[in-house]
Design a protein around this motif. Structure first.
Motif, PDB file in Angstrom:
ATOM      1  N   LEU A 159       0.834  -1.196   0.000  1.00  0.00           N
ATOM      2  CA  LEU A 159       0.000   0.000   0.000  1.00  0.00           C
ATOM      3  C   LEU A 159       0.870   1.247   0.000  1.00  0.00           C
ATOM      4  CD1 LEU A 159      -2.951   1.013   0.299  1.00  0.00           C
ATOM      5  CD2 LEU A 159      -2.604   0.927   2.763  1.00  0.00           C
ATOM      6  N   LEU A 160       0.574   2.155  -0.931  1.00  0.00           N
ATOM      7  CA  LEU A 160       1.229   3.463  -0.998  1.00  0.00           C
ATOM      8  C   LEU A 160       0.305   4.481  -0.357  1.00  0.00           C
ATOM      9  CD1 LEU A 160       3.332   5.530  -2.075  1.00  0.00           C
ATOM     10  CD2 LEU A 160       2.079   5.480  -4.258  1.00  0.00           C
ATOM     11  N   LEU A 161       0.793   5.204   0.648  1.00  0.00           N
ATOM     12  CA  LEU A 161       0.009   6.236   1.324  1.00  0.00           C
ATOM     13  C   LEU A 161       0.669   7.591   1.115  1.00  0.00           C
ATOM     14  CD1 LEU A 161       0.204   3.690   3.756  1.00  0.00           C
ATOM     15  CD2 LEU A 161      -1.815   5.026   4.298  1.00  0.00           C
ATOM     16  N   PHE A 162      -0.137   8.595   0.795  1.00  0.00           N
ATOM     17  CA  PHE A 162       0.358   9.962   0.680  1.00  0.00           C
ATOM     18  C   PHE A 162      -0.233  10.811   1.784  1.00  0.00           C
ATOM     19  CE2 PHE A 162       1.539   8.940  -3.675  1.00  0.00           C
ATOM     20  CZ  PHE A 162       2.724   9.653  -3.802  1.00  0.00           C
ATOM     21  N   THR A 163       0.614  11.631   2.370  1.00  0.00           N
ATOM     22  CA  THR A 163       0.190  12.589   3.376  1.00  0.00           C
ATOM     23  C   THR A 163       0.836  13.931   3.065  1.00  0.00           C
ATOM     24  OG1 THR A 163       0.004  13.012   5.742  1.00  0.00           O
ATOM     25  CG2 THR A 163       2.030  11.985   4.985  1.00  0.00           C
ATOM     26  N   GLU A 164       0.290  14.973   3.597  1.00  0.00           N
ATOM     27  CA  GLU A 164       0.801  16.312   3.345  1.00  0.00           C
ATOM     28  C   GLU A 164       1.970  16.671   4.260  1.00  0.00           C
ATOM     29  OE1 GLU A 164      -0.484  19.058   1.101  1.00  0.00           O
ATOM     30  OE2 GLU A 164      -0.875  17.122   0.169  1.00  0.00           O
ATOM     31  N   TYR A 165       1.953  16.185   5.480  1.00  0.00           N
ATOM     32  CA  TYR A 165       2.889  16.674   6.487  1.00  0.00           C
ATOM     33  C   TYR A 165       3.777  15.560   7.033  1.00  0.00           C
ATOM     34  CZ  TYR A 165      -0.632  20.272   6.232  1.00  0.00           C
ATOM     35  OH  TYR A 165      -1.506  21.215   5.761  1.00  0.00           O
ATOM     36  N   ARG A 166       5.015  15.924   7.351  1.00  0.00           N
ATOM     37  CA  ARG A 166       5.946  14.943   7.900  1.00  0.00           C
ATOM     38  C   ARG A 166       5.527  14.475   9.291  1.00  0.00           C
ATOM     39  NH1 ARG A 166      11.958  16.873   6.535  1.00  0.00           N
ATOM     40  NH2 ARG A 166      12.399  15.195   7.982  1.00  0.00           N
ATOM     41  N   THR A 167       4.882  15.338  10.057  1.00  0.00           N
ATOM     42  CA  THR A 167       4.401  14.931  11.377  1.00  0.00           C
ATOM     43  C   THR A 167       3.336  13.853  11.231  1.00  0.00           C
ATOM     44  OG1 THR A 167       4.805  17.179  12.156  1.00  0.00           O
ATOM     45  CG2 THR A 167       3.457  15.785  13.559  1.00  0.00           C
ATOM     46  N   THR A 168       2.428  14.033  10.277  1.00  0.00           N
ATOM     47  CA  THR A 168       1.407  13.015  10.019  1.00  0.00           C
ATOM     48  C   THR A 168       2.062  11.742   9.506  1.00  0.00           C
ATOM     49  OG1 THR A 168      -0.143  14.779   9.452  1.00  0.00           O
ATOM     50  CG2 THR A 168      -0.751  12.541   8.802  1.00  0.00           C
ATOM     51  N   GLN A 169       3.062  11.885   8.658  1.00  0.00           N
ATOM     52  CA  GLN A 169       3.792  10.731   8.120  1.00  0.00           C
ATOM     53  C   GLN A 169       4.394   9.906   9.260  1.00  0.00           C
ATOM     54  OE1 GLN A 169       7.521  11.610   6.120  1.00  0.00           O
ATOM     55  NE2 GLN A 169       7.110  10.032   4.580  1.00  0.00           N
ATOM     56  N   GLU A 170       5.031  10.578  10.197  1.00  0.00           N
ATOM     57  CA  GLU A 170       5.656   9.887  11.325  1.00  0.00           C
ATOM     58  C   GLU A 170       4.597   9.234  12.221  1.00  0.00           C
ATOM     59  OE1 GLU A 170       8.307   8.082  13.583  1.00  0.00           O
ATOM     60  OE2 GLU A 170       8.792   9.121  11.720  1.00  0.00           O
TER      61      GLU A 170
ATOM     62  N   ARG B  21       5.878  -1.502  -9.966  1.00  0.00           N
ATOM     63  CA  ARG B  21       6.299  -2.896  -9.764  1.00  0.00           C
ATOM     64  C   ARG B  21       5.908  -3.400  -8.381  1.00  0.00           C
ATOM     65  NH1 ARG B  21      11.653  -4.259  -9.408  1.00  0.00           N
ATOM     66  NH2 ARG B  21      12.209  -2.154  -8.810  1.00  0.00           N
ATOM     67  N   ALA B  22       5.827  -2.479  -7.408  1.00  0.00           N
ATOM     68  CA  ALA B  22       5.592  -2.882  -6.024  1.00  0.00           C
ATOM     69  C   ALA B  22       4.119  -2.970  -5.648  1.00  0.00           C
ATOM     70  CB  ALA B  22       6.290  -1.898  -5.080  1.00  0.00           C
ATOM     71  N   CYS B  23       3.284  -2.081  -6.199  1.00  0.00           N
ATOM     72  CA  CYS B  23       1.888  -2.103  -5.749  1.00  0.00           C
ATOM     73  C   CYS B  23       0.957  -1.443  -6.756  1.00  0.00           C
ATOM     74  CB  CYS B  23       1.754  -1.467  -4.366  1.00  0.00           C
ATOM     75  SG  CYS B  23       1.594   0.295  -4.281  1.00  0.00           S
ATOM     76  N   HIS B  24      -0.332  -1.568  -6.472  1.00  0.00           N
ATOM     77  CA  HIS B  24      -1.345  -0.959  -7.326  1.00  0.00           C
ATOM     78  C   HIS B  24      -2.440  -0.258  -6.513  1.00  0.00           C
ATOM     79  CE1 HIS B  24      -3.254  -4.782  -6.325  1.00  0.00           C
ATOM     80  NE2 HIS B  24      -4.405  -4.219  -6.640  1.00  0.00           N
ATOM     81  N   VAL B  25      -2.260  -0.150  -5.194  1.00  0.00           N
ATOM     82  CA  VAL B  25      -3.260   0.465  -4.329  1.00  0.00           C
ATOM     83  C   VAL B  25      -2.638   1.668  -3.620  1.00  0.00           C
ATOM     84  CG1 VAL B  25      -4.878   0.120  -2.428  1.00  0.00           C
ATOM     85  CG2 VAL B  25      -4.324  -1.787  -3.950  1.00  0.00           C
ATOM     86  N   MET B  26      -3.332   2.804  -3.713  1.00  0.00           N
ATOM     87  CA  MET B  26      -2.843   4.041  -3.119  1.00  0.00           C
ATOM     88  C   MET B  26      -3.929   4.651  -2.246  1.00  0.00           C
ATOM     89  SD  MET B  26      -1.532   7.464  -5.067  1.00  0.00           S
ATOM     90  CE  MET B  26      -3.127   8.169  -5.353  1.00  0.00           C
ATOM     91  N   VAL B  27      -3.518   5.215  -1.109  1.00  0.00           N
ATOM     92  CA  VAL B  27      -4.422   5.935  -0.224  1.00  0.00           C
ATOM     93  C   VAL B  27      -3.932   7.365  -0.102  1.00  0.00           C
ATOM     94  CG1 VAL B  27      -5.261   6.159   2.153  1.00  0.00           C
ATOM     95  CG2 VAL B  27      -5.073   3.897   1.111  1.00  0.00           C
ATOM     96  N   ASN B  28      -4.828   8.301  -0.370  1.00  0.00           N
ATOM     97  CA  ASN B  28      -4.547   9.710  -0.087  1.00  0.00           C
ATOM     98  C   ASN B  28      -5.071   9.972   1.319  1.00  0.00           C
ATOM     99  OD1 ASN B  28      -3.375  10.862  -2.545  1.00  0.00           O
ATOM    100  ND2 ASN B  28      -5.297  10.203  -3.467  1.00  0.00           N
ATOM    101  N   TYR B  29      -4.171   9.864   2.285  1.00  0.00           N
ATOM    102  CA  TYR B  29      -4.565  10.072   3.679  1.00  0.00           C
ATOM    103  C   TYR B  29      -4.950  11.524   3.897  1.00  0.00           C
ATOM    104  CZ  TYR B  29      -4.590   9.593   8.726  1.00  0.00           C
ATOM    105  OH  TYR B  29      -4.979   9.575  10.035  1.00  0.00           O
ATOM    106  N   ASP B  30      -4.183  12.429   3.316  1.00  0.00           N
ATOM    107  CA  ASP B  30      -4.499  13.855   3.300  1.00  0.00           C
ATOM    108  C   ASP B  30      -4.730  14.241   1.853  1.00  0.00           C
ATOM    109  OD1 ASP B  30      -3.958  14.227   6.062  1.00  0.00           O
ATOM    110  OD2 ASP B  30      -1.825  14.462   5.631  1.00  0.00           O
TER     111      ASP B  30
END
Length: 168
Positions: free
Chosen positions: A60-71, A126-135
């Motif tokens: 799963l690939l997740l995208f977030t806007e902020y490094r604090t949220t990422q951590e 190559r690694a995945c096909h599912v993405m989540v836009n957390y932010d």
């Protein structure tokens, strides 16, 4: 692991008089909310559990806007799925560190959490096909850039994009 950073701030370090006293309750509330984060719980209990319910070990690939949220996400996901299951990309990394994280995601890591720094120029199909836009970003073109990490030549599965948002 969340601490109030305002302890020990002297009046001379404050931006305005009484700043620390006004911000302390907000910092305490934020720390309390972080311990019971419904959005993260929903991500883990519904999105990730749903993907794994079919018997697969989907990455799963997740995208977030902020490094604090990422951590915060890294901490919570590793708490549930184990240390070393998360790779991360952010703007503060050297190119070599980003490459190492991409390789970790292609190999053993089940999750890649990226800030906008990973939205362009990397190939993860190559690694995945599912993405989540957390932010969700304000600019919709940034969503297109994010999807482009998976929807590329060589992707042999249907790309799935999940956008998380709060109804409140």
């Amino acid at each position: 692991h969340y601490e109030i950073a305002l302890n020990g701030v002297s009046a001379s370090e404050e931006f305005f008089e009484g700043e620390a006293d006004r911000l302390r309750p907000l910092m305490e509330l934020a720390a309390e909310l972080a311990q019971n984060d419904e959005k993260v719980s929903w991500l883990i209990d519904h999105v990730i559990a749903g993907l794994r319910a079919s018997g697969g070990n989907e990455k799963l690939l997740l995208f977030t806007e902020y490094r604090t949220t990422q951590e915060h996400l890294r901490h919570e996901i590793e708490r549930h799925f184990g240390a070393g299951t998360v790779a991360m990309i952010h703007g503060g990394q050297a190119i070599s560190a980003r490459r190492e994280q991409i390789e970790a995601f292609h190999d053993a890591a089940s999750f890649m959490i990226s800030t906008e720094a990973g939205a362009e120029g990397i190939n993860l199909q190559r690694a995945c096909h599912v993405m989540v836009n957390y932010d969700l970003p304000w600019n919709p073109m940034r969503l297109v850039q994010r999807v482009g990490r998976l929807y590329r030549y060589g992707q042999d599965k249907r790309v799935q994009v999940i956008n998380l948002m709060s109804s409140n």
